[in-house]
Design an enzyme around this catalytic site. Structure first.
Site, PDB file in Angstrom:
ATOM      1  N   CYS A   1       3.390 -12.282   3.400  1.00  0.00           N
ATOM      2  CA  CYS A   1       4.348 -12.250   4.518  1.00  0.00           C
ATOM      3  C   CYS A   1       4.175 -13.508   5.372  1.00  0.00           C
ATOM      4  O   CYS A   1       3.044 -13.918   5.657  1.00  0.00           O
ATOM      5  CB  CYS A   1       4.080 -11.008   5.367  1.00  0.00           C
ATOM      6  SG  CYS A   1       5.091 -10.992   6.844  1.00  0.00           S
TER       7      CYS A   1
ATOM      8  N   HIS B   1       0.224  -8.706   1.784  1.00  0.00           N
ATOM      9  CA  HIS B   1      -0.729  -8.808   2.884  1.00  0.00           C
ATOM     10  C   HIS B   1      -1.789  -9.887   2.663  1.00  0.00           C
ATOM     11  O   HIS B   1      -2.799  -9.915   3.358  1.00  0.00           O
ATOM     12  CB  HIS B   1      -1.362  -7.444   3.197  1.00  0.00           C
ATOM     13  CG  HIS B   1      -1.727  -6.655   1.977  1.00  0.00           C
ATOM     14  ND1 HIS B   1      -0.830  -5.847   1.337  1.00  0.00           N
ATOM     15  CD2 HIS B   1      -2.863  -6.578   1.290  1.00  0.00           C
ATOM     16  CE1 HIS B   1      -1.421  -5.295   0.292  1.00  0.00           C
ATOM     17  NE2 HIS B   1      -2.651  -5.727   0.239  1.00  0.00           N
TER      18      HIS B   1
ATOM     19  N   HIS C   1     -10.599  -4.987   4.483  1.00  0.00           N
ATOM     20  CA  HIS C   1      -9.159  -4.889   4.190  1.00  0.00           C
ATOM     21  C   HIS C   1      -8.688  -6.223   3.622  1.00  0.00           C
ATOM     22  O   HIS C   1      -9.055  -7.286   4.128  1.00  0.00           O
ATOM     23  CB  HIS C   1      -8.380  -4.555   5.469  1.00  0.00           C
ATOM     24  CG  HIS C   1      -6.928  -4.308   5.208  1.00  0.00           C
ATOM     25  ND1 HIS C   1      -6.018  -5.334   5.029  1.00  0.00           N
ATOM     26  CD2 HIS C   1      -6.217  -3.161   5.073  1.00  0.00           C
ATOM     27  CE1 HIS C   1      -4.817  -4.812   4.793  1.00  0.00           C
ATOM     28  NE2 HIS C   1      -4.916  -3.495   4.825  1.00  0.00           N
TER      29      HIS C   1
ATOM     30  N   THR D   1      -2.488  -8.644  11.238  1.00  0.00           N
ATOM     31  CA  THR D   1      -1.155  -8.424  11.822  1.00  0.00           C
ATOM     32  C   THR D   1      -0.913  -6.972  12.224  1.00  0.00           C
ATOM     33  O   THR D   1      -0.019  -6.690  13.007  1.00  0.00           O
ATOM     34  CB  THR D   1      -0.048  -8.851  10.832  1.00  0.00           C
ATOM     35  OG1 THR D   1      -0.253  -8.140   9.608  1.00  0.00           O
ATOM     36  CG2 THR D   1      -0.067 -10.337  10.585  1.00  0.00           C
TER      37      THR D   1
ATOM     38  N   HIS E   1       0.826  -1.209   0.000  1.00  0.00           N
ATOM     39  CA  HIS E   1       0.000   0.000   0.000  1.00  0.00           C
ATOM     40  C   HIS E   1       0.859   1.257   0.000  1.00  0.00           C
ATOM     41  O   HIS E   1       0.824   2.047   0.937  1.00  0.00           O
ATOM     42  CB  HIS E   1      -0.938  -0.015   1.211  1.00  0.00           C
ATOM     43  CG  HIS E   1      -2.103  -0.936   1.016  1.00  0.00           C
ATOM     44  ND1 HIS E   1      -2.647  -1.691   2.023  1.00  0.00           N
ATOM     45  CD2 HIS E   1      -2.825  -1.229  -0.094  1.00  0.00           C
ATOM     46  CE1 HIS E   1      -3.646  -2.404   1.540  1.00  0.00           C
ATOM     47  NE2 HIS E   1      -3.768  -2.148   0.266  1.00  0.00           N
TER      48      HIS E   1
ATOM     49  N   SER F   1      -2.789   2.581   3.364  1.00  0.00           N
ATOM     50  CA  SER F   1      -2.047   1.661   4.230  1.00  0.00           C
ATOM     51  C   SER F   1      -2.681   1.604   5.618  1.00  0.00           C
ATOM     52  O   SER F   1      -2.734   2.608   6.343  1.00  0.00           O
ATOM     53  CB  SER F   1      -0.590   2.144   4.319  1.00  0.00           C
ATOM     54  OG  SER F   1       0.016   1.645   5.482  1.00  0.00           O
TER      55      SER F   1
ATOM     56  N   CYS G   1       1.748  -8.583  14.384  1.00  0.00           N
ATOM     57  CA  CYS G   1       3.165  -8.694  14.058  1.00  0.00           C
ATOM     58  C   CYS G   1       3.985  -7.885  15.061  1.00  0.00           C
ATOM     59  O   CYS G   1       3.628  -6.752  15.393  1.00  0.00           O
ATOM     60  CB  CYS G   1       3.342  -8.173  12.639  1.00  0.00           C
ATOM     61  SG  CYS G   1       5.009  -7.821  12.225  1.00  0.00           S
TER      62      CYS G   1
ATOM     63  N   GLU H   1      -6.040  -7.996   3.835  1.00  0.00           N
ATOM     64  CA  GLU H   1      -5.411  -8.976   4.739  1.00  0.00           C
ATOM     65  C   GLU H   1      -6.469  -9.638   5.627  1.00  0.00           C
ATOM     66  O   GLU H   1      -6.516 -10.872   5.748  1.00  0.00           O
ATOM     67  CB  GLU H   1      -4.347  -8.315   5.621  1.00  0.00           C
ATOM     68  CG  GLU H   1      -3.673  -9.375   6.498  1.00  0.00           C
ATOM     69  CD  GLU H   1      -2.785  -8.802   7.587  1.00  0.00           C
ATOM     70  OE1 GLU H   1      -2.175  -7.744   7.392  1.00  0.00           O
ATOM     71  OE2 GLU H   1      -2.711  -9.445   8.651  1.00  0.00           O
TER      72      GLU H   1
HETATM   73  S1  SF4 Z   1       3.977  -5.539   9.224  1.00  0.00           S
HETATM   74 FE1  SF4 Z   1       4.618  -7.556   9.947  1.00  0.00          FE
HETATM   75  S2  SF4 Z   1       3.052  -8.919   9.115  1.00  0.00           S
HETATM   76 FE2  SF4 Z   1       2.889  -7.043   7.955  1.00  0.00          FE
HETATM   77  S3  SF4 Z   1       4.197  -7.385   6.186  1.00  0.00           S
HETATM   78 FE3  SF4 Z   1       5.448  -6.395   7.770  1.00  0.00          FE
HETATM   79  S4  SF4 Z   1       6.480  -8.069   8.851  1.00  0.00           S
HETATM   80 FE4  SF4 Z   1       4.754  -8.928   7.712  1.00  0.00          FE
END
Ligand code: SF4
Length: 287
Positions: free
Chosen positions: A93, A72, A121, A164, A40, A220, A192, A123
């Site tokens: 990811c 994502h 979203h 995440t 994003h 984002s 995350c 993800e």
């Molecule tokens: S924020 Fe964390 S979960 Fe998202 S892409 Fe980056 S490392 Fe991966």
């Protein structure tokens, strides 16, 4: 005027990995496309496009083209269709993948699956799609909720996972709201660590600053979250690039904090910092 740049600002592991994989696909395949924007961030998507990676919808993928999927996450059914059709470079990811797998497994064991995140979203919806794939029973026990008041489900057992980039407070509130509604509740903190660290650092920097500048794409989710967190304690401006920074914002400021979303390239962040220096800023290490 002191300018404090967050240590955690900019590309995270997952985004860096996705961009490197996409660059590799562009170099190796004669025709490679991205399924929607890879990350994003409009400047980075534009740069990848210059390397030949056009963002396309699934219906636009031509035979023989290599498809690079988003960092994502991609809906389970869509990923399966693409893989059946031709070469796919899946840049999801690994942390998002863990969450998808967890959601699918819990659903397959009969748990209602609650995803704490942003409905709509990509993800959050991809995690929900894996949960739906895992359910053998009717598919109505999978929900994406932002916060506890949106929780409508109740029943025997629930598993709670998080997008995440979700806020820890929201995850905790949803888990608490599940307790009286379900006989058994299993909670997985799938936020995350890079996100949690970035959010904590942003909050702390905001407390000690007169103004916070958050750099990142308007679409984002993790950048929006940083803006929300900082705006709770300090005046905060959200920009996509240095050209949006207005000199009037920093008048009278003694300390300006700068942070950036996980999909913000270093060069975009550096340009913002350089502009602050031109406007009289003195850059200090993150404290
Ligand atoms: S924020 Fe964390 S979960 Fe998202 S892409 Fe980056 S490392 Fe991966």
């Amino acid at each position: 005027m002191k300018v404090i740049v967050a240590e955690s600002a900019g590309f995270c592991f997952g985004v860096r990995r996705a961009v490197e994989r996409a660059e590799g696909a562009a170099a190796e395949a004669s025709t490679a496309v991205c399924l929607g924007p890879l990350i994003h961030n409009p400047q980075e998507v534009e740069r990848l496009q210059e390397l030949g990676l056009r963002p396309v919808e699934e219906a636009e993928v031509a035979a023989g083209e290599t498809v690079v999927t988003r960092s994502h996450g991609t809906p389970a059914d869509q990923l399966a269709r693409l893989e059946a059709r031709g070469p796919v470079v899946d840049t999801t990811c690994p942390f998002v993948k863990v969450c998808q797998q967890r959601a699918e497994k819990m659903a397959s064991e009969g748990y209602a699956v609650i995803v704490v995140g942003d409905p709509g979203h990509p993800e959050a919806e991809s995690i929900a799609s894996f949960a739906r794939r895992g359910r053998s029973a009717p598919e109505d026990a999978v929900r994406v909720v932002t916060d506890a008041e949106q929780l409508e489900l109740g029943g025997k057992k629930a598993a709670v996972v998080a997008q995440t980039t979700a806020r820890e407070e929201n995850l905790a509130r949803v888990v608490a709201a599940c307790l009286p509604r379900f006989a058994e509740v299993r909670a997985f903190n799938t936020i995350c660590d890079a996100t949690a660290r970035r959010q904590r650092e942003a909050r702390e920097l905001a407390r000690g600053a007169d103004l916070v500048i958050v750099v990142g794409g308007r679409r984002s989710a993790n950048t929006r979250r940083l803006v929300d967190i900082c705006a709770e304690v300090r005046q905060t401006r959200w920009i996509e690039g240095a050209e949006e920074l207005s000199p009037g914002w920093i008048e009278g400021c003694e300390r300006v904090a700068v942070t950036a979303g996980a999909s913000t390239p270093d060069r975009v962040l550096s340009a913002v910092v350089r502009r602050l220096e031109v406007l009289g800023g003195n850059v200090q290490d993150g404290e």
